[in-house]
Design a protein around this motif. Structure first.
Motif, mmCIF file in Angstrom:
data_model
loop_
_atom_site.group_PDB
_atom_site.id
_atom_site.type_symbol
_atom_site.label_atom_id
_atom_site.label_comp_id
_atom_site.label_asym_id
_atom_site.label_seq_id
_atom_site.Cartn_x
_atom_site.Cartn_y
_atom_site.Cartn_z
ATOM 1 N N GLY A 165 4.631 -0.809 7.762
ATOM 2 C CA GLY A 165 4.606 -1.646 8.959
ATOM 3 C C GLY A 165 4.491 -3.136 8.724
ATOM 4 O O GLY A 165 5.014 -3.934 9.507
ATOM 5 N N SER A 166 3.809 -3.556 7.661
ATOM 6 C CA SER A 166 3.557 -4.978 7.432
ATOM 7 C C SER A 166 3.060 -5.161 6.000
ATOM 8 O O SER A 166 2.676 -4.190 5.335
ATOM 9 C CB SER A 166 2.488 -5.481 8.407
ATOM 10 O OG SER A 166 1.238 -4.857 8.130
ATOM 11 N N PRO A 167 3.022 -6.413 5.507
ATOM 12 C CA PRO A 167 2.442 -6.649 4.170
ATOM 13 C C PRO A 167 0.995 -6.170 4.083
ATOM 14 O O PRO A 167 0.565 -5.665 3.033
ATOM 15 C CB PRO A 167 2.559 -8.167 4.008
ATOM 16 C CG PRO A 167 3.743 -8.535 4.856
ATOM 17 C CD PRO A 167 3.661 -7.626 6.043
ATOM 18 N N ARG A 168 0.238 -6.341 5.144
ATOM 19 C CA ARG A 168 -1.155 -5.877 5.141
ATOM 20 C C ARG A 168 -1.217 -4.353 5.018
ATOM 21 O O ARG A 168 -2.049 -3.811 4.284
ATOM 22 C CB ARG A 168 -1.854 -6.341 6.417
ATOM 23 C CG ARG A 168 -3.325 -5.950 6.492
ATOM 24 C CD ARG A 168 -3.923 -6.402 7.787
ATOM 25 N NE ARG A 168 -5.334 -6.003 7.892
ATOM 26 C CZ ARG A 168 -6.076 -6.180 8.973
ATOM 27 N NH1 ARG A 168 -5.546 -6.768 10.042
ATOM 28 N NH2 ARG A 168 -7.330 -5.778 8.988
ATOM 29 N N HIS A 169 -0.321 -3.672 5.740
ATOM 30 C CA HIS A 169 -0.256 -2.213 5.666
ATOM 31 C C HIS A 169 0.084 -1.771 4.241
ATOM 32 O O HIS A 169 -0.525 -0.845 3.690
ATOM 33 C CB HIS A 169 0.810 -1.713 6.656
ATOM 34 C CG HIS A 169 0.900 -0.225 6.779
ATOM 35 N ND1 HIS A 169 2.048 0.412 7.178
ATOM 36 C CD2 HIS A 169 -0.011 0.766 6.554
ATOM 37 C CE1 HIS A 169 1.853 1.724 7.209
ATOM 38 N NE2 HIS A 169 0.602 1.966 6.835
ATOM 39 N N GLU A 170 1.044 -2.447 3.626
ATOM 40 C CA GLU A 170 1.433 -2.116 2.254
ATOM 41 C C GLU A 170 0.268 -2.293 1.284
ATOM 42 O O GLU A 170 0.037 -1.439 0.409
ATOM 43 C CB GLU A 170 2.611 -2.985 1.811
ATOM 44 C CG GLU A 170 3.074 -2.676 0.387
ATOM 45 C CD GLU A 170 4.226 -3.558 -0.056
ATOM 46 O OE1 GLU A 170 4.430 -3.669 -1.287
ATOM 47 O OE2 GLU A 170 4.928 -4.124 0.812
ATOM 48 N N ALA A 171 -0.480 -3.388 1.438
ATOM 49 C CA ALA A 171 -1.614 -3.645 0.547
ATOM 50 C C ALA A 171 -2.672 -2.555 0.691
ATOM 51 O O ALA A 171 -3.256 -2.090 -0.302
ATOM 52 C CB ALA A 171 -2.215 -5.010 0.852
ATOM 53 N N LEU A 172 -2.910 -2.135 1.919
ATOM 54 C CA LEU A 172 -3.891 -1.059 2.174
ATOM 55 C C LEU A 172 -3.462 0.220 1.462
ATOM 56 O O LEU A 172 -4.268 0.911 0.822
ATOM 57 C CB LEU A 172 -4.014 -0.837 3.681
ATOM 58 C CG LEU A 172 -5.056 0.153 4.218
ATOM 59 C CD1 LEU A 172 -5.398 -0.192 5.667
ATOM 60 C CD2 LEU A 172 -4.565 1.603 4.143
ATOM 61 N N LEU A 173 -2.174 0.552 1.590
ATOM 62 C CA LEU A 173 -1.648 1.775 0.983
ATOM 63 C C LEU A 173 -1.721 1.706 -0.540
ATOM 64 O O LEU A 173 -2.107 2.674 -1.206
ATOM 65 C CB LEU A 173 -0.210 2.001 1.439
ATOM 66 C CG LEU A 173 -0.020 2.339 2.921
ATOM 67 C CD1 LEU A 173 1.445 2.151 3.321
ATOM 68 C CD2 LEU A 173 -0.462 3.767 3.217
ATOM 69 N N ARG A 174 -1.353 0.570 -1.098
ATOM 70 C CA ARG A 174 -1.397 0.425 -2.555
ATOM 71 C C ARG A 174 -2.825 0.558 -3.080
ATOM 72 O O ARG A 174 -3.060 1.205 -4.116
ATOM 73 C CB ARG A 174 -0.795 -0.918 -2.960
ATOM 74 C CG ARG A 174 0.730 -0.975 -2.840
ATOM 75 C CD ARG A 174 1.266 -2.326 -3.305
ATOM 76 N NE ARG A 174 2.724 -2.411 -3.238
ATOM 77 C CZ ARG A 174 3.553 -2.010 -4.189
ATOM 78 N NH1 ARG A 174 3.070 -1.504 -5.323
ATOM 79 N NH2 ARG A 174 4.866 -2.127 -4.049
ATOM 80 N N ASP A 175 -3.768 -0.036 -2.394
ATOM 81 C CA ASP A 175 -5.169 0.063 -2.817
ATOM 82 C C ASP A 175 -5.647 1.514 -2.783
ATOM 83 O O ASP A 175 -6.348 1.975 -3.704
ATOM 84 C CB ASP A 175 -6.061 -0.802 -1.923
ATOM 85 C CG ASP A 175 -5.872 -2.290 -2.160
ATOM 86 O OD1 ASP A 175 -5.268 -2.657 -3.185
ATOM 87 O OD2 ASP A 175 -6.302 -3.088 -1.296
ATOM 88 N N ALA A 176 -5.278 2.230 -1.719
ATOM 89 C CA ALA A 176 -5.716 3.624 -1.586
ATOM 90 C C ALA A 176 -5.118 4.494 -2.686
ATOM 91 O O ALA A 176 -5.806 5.339 -3.277
ATOM 92 C CB ALA A 176 -5.325 4.157 -0.214
ATOM 93 N N LEU A 177 -3.856 4.294 -2.996
ATOM 94 C CA LEU A 177 -3.209 5.118 -4.026
ATOM 95 C C LEU A 177 -3.714 4.764 -5.414
ATOM 96 O O LEU A 177 -3.751 5.630 -6.304
ATOM 97 C CB LEU A 177 -1.693 4.956 -3.933
ATOM 98 C CG LEU A 177 -1.105 5.699 -2.720
ATOM 99 C CD1 LEU A 177 0.246 5.138 -2.329
ATOM 100 C CD2 LEU A 177 -0.990 7.189 -3.013
ATOM 101 N N ALA A 178 -4.123 3.521 -5.608
ATOM 102 C CA ALA A 178 -4.725 3.149 -6.897
ATOM 103 C C ALA A 178 -6.021 3.925 -7.122
ATOM 104 O O ALA A 178 -6.381 4.242 -8.270
ATOM 105 C CB ALA A 178 -4.981 1.650 -6.934
#
Length: 457
Positions: A165-178
């Protein structure tokens, strides 16, 4: 040239998802095009019986898209068929395998059998999981963790985030998968998505929208190039161990040519093609040629006659209902097929074309049946038994196939049916014609090709 028998270090990756609709075809087709643009020779493959996605794969990769389906061809042939497809016409630098449905969704009632996970194990390839992240945040990591733990023998090597949905959404997802130690190989925003046109049975085949399909495939390659870390994906693909299974050999599969050397100089077998009949596995023509036939494609929409010297005809599946008026307009070819007395094998669309009419529009009249569209989708794998001898079967033989149609015929089967399954009779054997709704992958039934060539005598 790579030896077809020695271990071969073929980089490969399986593109999967938790469920249908997450964007597997978008990513797989885009990957094929993007890797090809890099100068790599890419071998495209599809899990399951689907004919349409491989058409887009072929357009992106510049070589035939091939299916890997344990139900249709047997587990023992999956890795050999992968190797064959990755070897012909030239050795590939990488193979990309698109999955089917959800990663762990197999044949109904048979657990993981014929699932993407099953094929990933058979070809020993790492999996890239495509995730539709719409309305999902940190829970995406839990979903991936569950998919990974459900079958530890399937190695999920990374994810590609879709519909972000947005750069913020992407950052949240990347952090969770890390947190669960799963690499993110790419992220596609909702605004960037590219869609191909679809109809009642899936995407519209490439052959029906050639210019538009080329534009779509080019756009998908652009999308993946811009959003996926191709270097990381290639590194993951190179972690696949060497393929040890020998390549599938069509000549060996048919037991050698039925009529002289396997040079294609034998009887002419006409193979329906064109926009109305797009459903054909690449191995069908290869097996016919291996059995000694000269394979001659023809287009029932355009060609006024069968290829010169035709001794047998194969008419596969497709969407004749979308082209009924044009098929009817080619009256000369309809008349020739209606009177043709050589062996004819027809599947699904071919069955409808051989009947008297389709939705009231005249067809070939070779079979005494009428066909019409219905509101019901008939879909699924079938365990069939040949009900009679025919140009391609012997009575009592077991055959695995699948159905995929929204039409019905009247009558539902002939006096001599082609198959029996679920305590019912199906299809038509009429003289030298074998026609039914059942799609069969001839790599799993290679004697069909040899018998058809022999029947040309």
């Amino acid at each position: 040239m790579v030896s077809t028998g020695e271990p071969w270090s073929l980089p490969r990756v399986v593109v999967a998802a938790p469920a249908s609709g997450h964007g597997k075809t978008t990513v797989a087709t885009g990957l094929l095009g993007a890797l090809r643009r890099r100068g790599l020779t890419v071998s495209p493959h599809k899990v399951g019986p689907d004919y349409i996605d491989p058409g887009y794969h072929a357009l992106a990769a510049g070589r035939p898209g091939r299916n890997l389906d344990p139900w249709l061809v047997g587990e023992e042939r999956v890795a050999p068929l992968l190797r064959h497809g990755a070897t012909v016409p030239t050795p590939a630098d990488i193979a990309v395998v698109e999955g089917v449905m959800g990663l762990h969704d197999g044949a109904v009632g048979r657990g993981a059998y014929a699932s993407t996970a099953h094929v990933a194990r058979l070809v020993d390839a790492p999996v890239v999981l495509v995730l539709d992240t719409t309305a999902q945040g940190r829970s995406a990591a839990a979903l991936v963790l569950g998919m990974r733990a459900f079958d530890p023998a399937v190695r999920i090597g990374g994810v590609i985030l879709n519909r972000v949905g947005s750069p913020r959404h992407e950052a949240l997802l990347r952090d969770a998968l890390a947190e669960v130690d799963v690499p993110v190989l790419g992220a596609v925003s909702r605004a960037e998505e590219v869609a191909a046109p679809s109809r009642h049975l899936g995407l519209v085949p490439v052959a029906e929208r050639a210019p538009e399909s080329e534009e779509i495939v080019a756009a998908l390659a652009d999308l993946v190039t811009a959003t996926v870390d191709l270097d990381a994906l290639l590194d993951l693909a190179r972690t696949a161990p060497p393929l040890t299974a020998p390549a599938w050999d069509p000549v060996a599969a048919v037991g050698g040519p039925a009529t002289g050397p396997a040079t294609g100089a034998g009887p002419t077998v006409a193979l329906a093609a064109g926009a109305a009949f797009t459903f054909s596995y690449a191995e069908t023509a290869e097996l016919l040629a291996a059995a000694g036939a000269t394979v001659a494609p023809f287009d029932p929409l355009r060609d006024p006659a069968l290829p010169a010297g035709t001794r047998a005809v194969v008419i596969g599946g497709g969407f004749p209902e979308a082209h009924a008026e044009a098929l009817a307009g080619n009256a000369a070819l309809r008349a020739e097929l209606g009177a043709f007395d050589g062996p004819v094998v027809a599947e699904c669309a071919g069955l409808l074309y051989l009947g008297r009419s389709l939705d009231g529009v005249p067809m070939c009249g070779r079979l005494d049946l009428t066909a019409r569209m219905s509101g019901r989708l008939t879909l699924g794998y079938r365990q069939a038994v040949a009900a009679a001898d025919s140009p391609v079967t012997r009575a009592g033989e077991p055959v695995r196939g699948h159905e995929f149609h929204r039409t019905v015929t009247d009558p539902g089967h002939g006096d001599t049916p082609a198959w029996r399954w679920d305590d019912r009779e199906h299809g038509f054997v009429d003289g030298r014609v074998h026609a039914s709704y059942l799609h069969v992958h001839w790599a799993g039934q290679p004697l069909a090709a040899r018998r058809l060539v022999e029947a040309c005598r």
